[in-house]
Design a protein around this motif. Structure first.
Motif, PDB file in Angstrom:
ATOM      1  N   VAL A  53      -2.567  -4.781  33.416  1.00  0.00           N
ATOM      2  CA  VAL A  53      -2.840  -3.391  33.142  1.00  0.00           C
ATOM      3  C   VAL A  53      -2.709  -3.165  31.516  1.00  0.00           C
ATOM      4  O   VAL A  53      -3.508  -2.254  31.218  1.00  0.00           O
ATOM      5  CB  VAL A  53      -1.690  -2.786  33.842  1.00  0.00           C
ATOM      6  N   TYR A 164      -1.574   1.313  41.996  1.00  0.00           N
ATOM      7  CA  TYR A 164      -2.407   0.554  40.743  1.00  0.00           C
ATOM      8  C   TYR A 164      -2.791  -0.837  40.919  1.00  0.00           C
ATOM      9  O   TYR A 164      -3.599  -1.219  40.408  1.00  0.00           O
ATOM     10  CB  TYR A 164      -1.145   0.706  39.758  1.00  0.00           C
ATOM     11  N   VAL A 167      -6.352  -1.207  41.553  1.00  0.00           N
ATOM     12  CA  VAL A 167      -7.483  -0.862  40.340  1.00  0.00           C
ATOM     13  C   VAL A 167      -8.244  -2.227  40.099  1.00  0.00           C
ATOM     14  O   VAL A 167      -9.401  -2.176  39.939  1.00  0.00           O
ATOM     15  CB  VAL A 167      -6.586  -0.350  39.093  1.00  0.00           C
ATOM     16  N   LEU A 189      -1.738   5.024  34.609  1.00  0.00           N
ATOM     17  CA  LEU A 189      -2.917   4.986  35.221  1.00  0.00           C
ATOM     18  C   LEU A 189      -3.887   6.264  35.035  1.00  0.00           C
ATOM     19  O   LEU A 189      -4.872   6.050  34.985  1.00  0.00           O
ATOM     20  CB  LEU A 189      -2.578   4.930  37.007  1.00  0.00           C
TER      21      LEU A 189
END
Length: 485
Positions: A53, A164, A167, A189
């Motif tokens: 991330v 998330y 993603v 996010l």
């Protein structure tokens, strides 16, 4: 049924940061250790969480930086987001962290019996753990470190929402997105997707985004998000999700009544429950409250020979805390409960645009406990933020006035997650604010904001004579001093 009755002094369940650290620490102490991981060792941190991330956040930041090129005399077309390549790079980072460090080999080379891809193991009694394939492990001591997972709201249509974790599996960028939940994960996010060109709604149940953060950070980040075109809705309770052609309808309630948003995708960022329910921990007598394993200050559960560390205990929920908890849990399990865990000084940051970070108490809580002085160094008065074209931001220090110790710090702007580490180190060292004010910070840097805010406090409190320097022009905004509530 296959039973593992080789010498095992300690079984660690879960191969994330807490579990790996616990296993390695136990091996360092000479114990026979088995580490059981449901999938690939490294846990959420390396495989689906902070590592990949953060890589996406970096890509988003590069896209964002294009908008400031002209101010630096640069010309060129706006970068186009190749989602497949961007996600592949995020996966590369996850794989790099696992493969380059030879994590599994490193664990085994230290004498730990590592079992990967074990699936969801379960307690069959207080000393026995069983895998789905029937394999069993028996140990005199056990550390539970199974971490947590993203959750969805218990509302009709929740299955239509993503988290998330999804993603990384997107095949195309959604044009219109609703992020449900505006704590750290939701804000990050929303920020990434907005930088990638998505039209983002950020919907929060509480009256402000970042509900647990310092008020100044929450307000400033909301203003920054709105300036970027993110549509922020606070005090909004999501009632249901409904399928529509090509997307999903988010139905929510505010003080103005029931409203809805039609989007291509909705992401939940509404909490991080532990995976304790997958363990049948209560079969072993381990007490669970609000979905988390209950531990004392020694990380001991309600069963004396079973300890817990990391997100599963619901305490700090940060990678740095998980690493420390894993080590302490292993030591206490093997040597007896001798080390207490303390999370008073834990710096944390989020890679939003702008970044923010904190350590210690928010201002409101600090004032309820202490006589406080507060100073804010504005980045528009520092050379490096102005030079970088990022003058929006601040460094805020909160000091209790009796011993002159920092009890909280909050930073908004570029490199916040790095700047806050300096304050945390000062707090851990027990430094007085007058000593922080005389730290010789590199120039020009964002970290200078720490020294400037400290300088402001020393002058205002009259601790010692200090001149008003050209670099301290942010002292035009005086600190505020107030007694405890």
């Amino acid at each position: 049924m296959i039973s593992d009755r080789s010498r095992t002094d300690l079984v660690v369940i879960g191969g994330g940061p807490a579990g790996v650290t616990a296993a390695l620490q136990a091996a360092e102490l000479g114990a026979g250790v088995t580490l059981i991981e449901r999938g690939r060792v490294g846990g959420t941190t390396l495989n689906t969480g902070p590592a990949p991330v953060r890589t996406l956040a970096r890509a988003a930041r590069l896209v964002r930086d294009w908008s400031s090129w002209e101010a630096f005399g640069l010309r060129g077309p706006k970068p186009a987001v190749d989602l497949a390549a961007t996600l592949a790079n995020a996966q590369r980072v996850a794989d790099h962290a696992y493969e380059r460090s030879h994590l599994a080999d490193h664990i085994r080379s230290n004498g730990v019996d590592l079992v990967e891809d074990a699936g969801d193991v379960r307690f069959t009694d207080a000393r026995t753990i069983t895998a789905p394939n029937g394999r069993e492990w028996h140990a005199e001591r056990i550390v539970i470190a199974v971490g947590g997972r993203a959750s969805r709201l218990p509302i009709p249509g929740a299955e239509l929402g993503l988290t998330y974790e999804d993603v990384l599996s997107l095949t195309a960028l959604p044009g219109r997105v609703c992020v449900i939940g505006a704590a750290d994960t939701g804000c990050q996010l929303a920020s990434i997707l907005a930088d990638f060109g998505c039209h983002v709604w950020l919907l929060e149940y509480a009256p402000k985004i970042l509900p647990r953060s310092d008020q100044d950070v929450s307000v400033a980040l909301e203003h920054a998000f709105r300036d970027r075109g993110i549509e922020v809705v606070t005090s909004g309770a999501v009632e249901r999700l409904e399928p529509i052609e090509g997307g999903v309808r988010v139905v929510y309630r505010t003080g103005d009544g029931t409203k809805s948003i039609d989007v291509d995708a909705a992401f939940f960022a509404v909490g991080w429950p532990s995976n304790a329910d997958r363990l049948d921990a209560e079969t072993a007598g381990v007490k669970i409250e609000r979905g988390y394993v209950v531990v004392d200050d020694y990380l001991r559960t309600s069963v004396p020979h079973i300890f817990a560390a990391g997100d599963v205990d619901g305490r700090s929920m940060l990678v740095s805390s998980a690493l420390l908890e894993g080590r302490v849990a292993a030591e206490n399990a093997l040597l007896g409960p001798c080390r207490r865990i303390n999370h008073d000084i834990v710096p944390a940051g989020s890679f939003t645009d702008p970044e923010y970070a904190s350590v210690g108490l928010p201002e409101a809580e600090a004032r309820s406990r202490y006589n406080c002085a507060v100073a804010v160094a504005r980045y528009e008065n520092l050379v490096r933020p102005v030079a970088d074209g990022q003058p929006e931001g601040f460094c805020k220090l909160i000091v209790e006035t009796k011993q002159h110790k920092i009890v909280g710090a909050h930073v908004l702007g570029e490199y916040s997650a790095e700047v806050i580490q300096v304050v945390a180190a000062c707090m851990a060292a027990g430094m007085r604010i007058e000593d922080v004010a005389e730290l010789q910070m590199a120039f020009p840097t964002f970290t200078e904001g720490v020294r400037v805010a400290a300088h402001m406090l020393v002058r205002e409190l009259g601790i010692r004579p200090m001149p008003l320097l050209w670099s301290d022009l942010s002292e035009s905004e005086s600190p505020s001093i107030a007694g405890s509530a």
